[in-house]
Design an enzyme around this catalytic site. Structure first.
Site, PDB file in Angstrom:
ATOM      1  N   ARG A  11       2.140 -10.593  10.516  1.00 22.28           N
ATOM      2  CA  ARG A  11       3.455  -9.953  10.671  1.00 22.28           C
ATOM      3  C   ARG A  11       4.568 -10.924  10.282  1.00 22.28           C
ATOM      4  NH1 ARG A  11       1.771  -5.721   9.670  1.00 22.28           N
ATOM      5  NH2 ARG A  11      -0.113  -6.946   9.313  1.00 22.28           N
ATOM      6  N   ASP A  37      -3.710   7.502   4.358  1.00 23.43           N
ATOM      7  CA  ASP A  37      -3.212   6.148   4.584  1.00 23.43           C
ATOM      8  C   ASP A  37      -3.864   5.582   5.850  1.00 23.43           C
ATOM      9  OD1 ASP A  37      -1.723   3.857   4.324  1.00 23.43           O
ATOM     10  OD2 ASP A  37       0.069   4.685   5.283  1.00 23.43           O
ATOM     11  N   GLU A  38      -3.922   4.259   5.953  1.00 30.05           N
ATOM     12  CA  GLU A  38      -4.505   3.584   7.137  1.00 30.05           C
ATOM     13  C   GLU A  38      -5.895   4.150   7.444  1.00 30.05           C
ATOM     14  OE1 GLU A  38      -3.149   1.046   8.136  1.00 30.05           O
ATOM     15  OE2 GLU A  38      -0.964   1.165   8.106  1.00 30.05           O
ATOM     16  N   GLN A  62      -7.652  -4.928   9.326  1.00 31.54           N
ATOM     17  CA  GLN A  62      -6.600  -4.490  10.241  1.00 31.54           C
ATOM     18  C   GLN A  62      -7.040  -3.288  11.087  1.00 31.54           C
ATOM     19  OE1 GLN A  62      -2.390  -4.874   8.715  1.00 31.54           O
ATOM     20  NE2 GLN A  62      -3.443  -4.957   6.748  1.00 31.54           N
ATOM     21  N   LYS A  96       0.818  -1.210   0.000  1.00 27.84           N
ATOM     22  CA  LYS A  96       0.000   0.000   0.000  1.00 27.84           C
ATOM     23  C   LYS A  96       0.856   1.267   0.000  1.00 27.84           C
ATOM     24  CE  LYS A  96      -0.618   0.337   5.023  1.00 27.84           C
ATOM     25  NZ  LYS A  96       0.182   1.566   5.163  1.00 27.84           N
ATOM     26  N   THR A  97       2.001   1.264   0.694  1.00 32.51           N
ATOM     27  CA  THR A  97       2.850   2.457   0.704  1.00 32.51           C
ATOM     28  C   THR A  97       3.361   2.755  -0.693  1.00 32.51           C
ATOM     29  OG1 THR A  97       3.512   1.986   2.987  1.00 32.51           O
ATOM     30  CG2 THR A  97       4.874   3.531   1.741  1.00 32.51           C
TER      31      THR A  97
END
Length: 637
Positions: free
Chosen positions: A597, A214-215, A245, A35-36
């Site tokens: 993770r 973002d997020e 998330q 996503k970044t």
């Protein structure tokens, strides 16, 4: 980097998001899906291919670390990053520095961090005759309102609400009297500014041609309101996130913001990033199976690009000590196989679980760090010096004055402070000026002590207006005698405190070199916005942390521990009864975050008995373990 090369490195889904032309865009970005890269490449594409100037972007995220990484990537692609990129709080602070006078904010207002706010709130509770045990409940009550953008408490529906409302009113008045705002105010006041001043809103909406968030699943009500108020008529907004998330409802995050985005923007283009570049296939499939049990989520299937991998490893221990022994034994095995310590992590649901792992790591000689321990800017000696500096910038800062009045000891304690408060209230003056009047009205010895302190602060405040931040800090340490006072005690603890203060001076110097700024007020703004995960220290050590702290990170080998009903998922005696459906769904999302993770190997552990609340309690394996496909799991002893 050439734009063709940039786009060639994107998969089909990423390319669709990056090259979206205009209008609302919602990007569902699953764990490890890049996503970044999508956000930064989209900014770079708009700057180079659509010639959008860098000052026409507003890009917001949730940590300074994420913001800096995004800015660096864009600079790598096109040579210059957006002029308005940062956390929600840093962007709001910047806006209030420009337009705050519209709301009556003084030009030199300071930002209270959580510790400062706690000091002030506890004082008000004492003044209103409420016990210390009420602090957490009142603080949470105020926080919930501010997460929704509310600064004026609603009409109380109960006696408890009435008490909380009275405290909040006094707290907000004390903040204003001190020329201060807290973190919640940064958001609420920005929303108020945009609601009440249409000319400001239109000016900013015209300036920001493209808004990127973002997020997005972590936004609360007031953050979403700010975003919508800033939209231009074309509504060129791009939000990126993953409902699976969303794990921060306890601090106001609303998963409905991302799930209902298409209701607010029916013409939105929706792109789902389906490729996971992090986890091996068994890990990703097992995690997806767990979270798929949630009712309120967007259906999506992620594909593990790296494929392969061994099954998820599950271990049941007799108690928490045996659980820790198993974890540390397998940590040592991973290190012996060549995995660097920094690529190994142990997760737990609550901080209290860390002790047994710390002890076991220490006994085995394994380097480790507990993420979320006392952070640099929260250490007492650092807070003391920062309080002096804040007082120089803003003499009305009551919390700062209270902290440093008798540090180092100068015979000015609570009694002096209480008299100063009475005098300040009677004369309608800031606390420091009330203190000066106390000095004038006191006897020879006490009057001299007070006058010396007031003159010291006044002289340093004048210096702060003229000299650069590093000079001011060094002069403050020298003239207050603080560093000398710390150095009188030659214990290792005292020497460590001296080192921390010297590190603070070094941080000022480094900040000036990196930012190009020199004034003390700007440095204090930067410090006020530092967040816990931004300060996590590096180095080759195994990380021990709560699952919440692990969000956004990745490791080769991960241990998710304490998987018992009532602990993970957290809830009643067996994780039932005291947990609503929404709470249980968030716990399941938290489990998904923990599992994803891991890149190469994932261990899931539980104990049949555990010491909790001073008693040994029986444990039952977490229901999340029952959600795992048997074909993807191997039980190990």
């Amino acid at each position: 980097m050439a734009m063709d090369d940039l786009l060639d490195n994107l998969n089909e889904d990423q390319l669709a998001a990056v090259t979206h032309e205009t209008g609302p865009l919602l990007v569902f970005a699953g764990a490890g899906s890049g996503k970044t890269r999508v956000i930064t490449c989209r900014i770079a594409w708009l700057m180079r291919e659509r010639h959008v100037p860098p000052d026409r972007f507003l890009a917001m995220t949730f940590t300074n670390k994420a913001s800096e990484e995004m800015k660096h990537r864009v600079q790598t692609y096109v040579g210059e990053g957006p002029h308005w990129m940062g956390t929600f709080h840093s962007v709001c602070l910047r806006l209030l520095r420009i337009y705050g006078a519209r709301l009556g904010l003084p030009g030199g207002f300071v930002v209270y961090d959580d510790g400062d706010s706690e000091v002030l709130l506890r004082r008000i509770l004492r003044e209103q005759g409420l016990g210390r045990e009420r602090f957490a409940g009142v603080a949470s009550w105020i926080d919930r309102l501010k997460n929704d953008g509310v600064l004026e408490p609603p009409e109380p529906e109960s006696r408890q609400d009435a008490e909380c409302a009275a405290v909040m009113k006094a707290y907000q008045e004390a903040l204003r009297a001190a020329g201060a705002v807290d973190f919640g105010d940064l958001l609420c006041l920005t929303a108020q500014l945009l609601r009440e001043h249409e000319d400001v809103r239109l000016e900013l909406a015209q300036r920001f041609e493209h808004i990127l968030v973002d997020e997005f699943q972590d936004t609360n009500l007031v953050q979403y309101e700010i975003v919508r108020l800033l939209l231009n008529p074309q509504r060129d907004i791009c939000v990126v996130g993953d409902d699976d998330q969303s794990i921060y409802s306890w601090r106001g995050a609303r998963v409905s913001n991302i799930l209902d985005f298409v209701k607010d923007f029916p013409d939105a283009t929706v792109v789902t990033l389906r490729n996971n570049y992090r986890s091996r296939t068994p890990i990703l499939r097992a995690a997806t199976q767990v979270v798929s049990r949630n009712v309120r989520r967007r259906e999506k299937t992620l594909l593990a690009v790296r494929g392969g991998g061994e099954p998820v490893l599950v271990h049941g221990a007799f108690d928490e000590v045996q659980e820790a022994a198993f974890v540390v034994r397998n940590v040592a095995r991973a290190l012996a196989d060549g995995t660097p310590p920094s690529r190994v992590a142990v997760f737990f649901r609550t901080n209290a679980q860390s002790r047994v792992f710390e002890d076991a790591m220490r006994n085995r000689g394994i380097p480790h760090r507990v993420v979320g321990a006392v952070r640099f800017y929260q250490r007492k000696e650092v807070k003391d010096v920062l309080s002096y500096l804040r007082l120089l910038v803003n003499p009305t800062d009551e919390v700062a004055l209270s902290r440093v009045l008798d540090v180092p000891p100068r015979g000015l304690g609570e009694a002096t402070l209480a008299r100063a408060r009475e005098m300040a209230a009677a004369l309608g003056l800031p606390l420091l000026f009330g203190l000066a009047h106390v000095g004038d009205a006191s006897g020879k010895v006490m009057g001299a002590r007070v006058r010396q302190f007031v003159e010291l602060i006044s002289d340093l405040a004048l210096l702060a207006r003229e000299a650069d931040a590093e000079v001011v800090v060094r002069q403050t340490l020298a003239r207050t005698g603080y560093l000398e006072w710390l150095g009188r005690d030659e214990t290792p603890e005292a020497l460590s405190r001296v080192e921390n203060v010297n590190e603070l001076v070094a941080s000022v110097s480094q900040w000036m070199a990196m930012s190009g700024k020199r004034d003390l007020a700007s440095y204090l703004d930067q410090v006020a916005l530092v967040q816990p995960l931004d300060e996590a220290e590096g180095g080759e050590a195994v990380s021990l942390m709560t699952v919440h702290a692990a969000k956004g990170l990745e490791f080769d080998v991960v241990f998710v521990t304490g998987l018992e009903d009532g602990l993970f998922p957290l809830g009643g005696p067996a994780g039932r009864g005291n947990s609503s459906r929404d709470e249980l769904e968030e716990e399941r999302r938290l489990m998904y975050v923990a599992m994803t993770r891991a890149r190469e190997r994932l261990y899931l552990t539980y104990a049949y008995s555990r010491m909790r609340y001073g008693q040994v309690r029986p444990g039952r394996p977490s229901r999340f373990l029952n959600d795992l496909p048997r074909s993807l799991v191997r039980v190990v002893s």
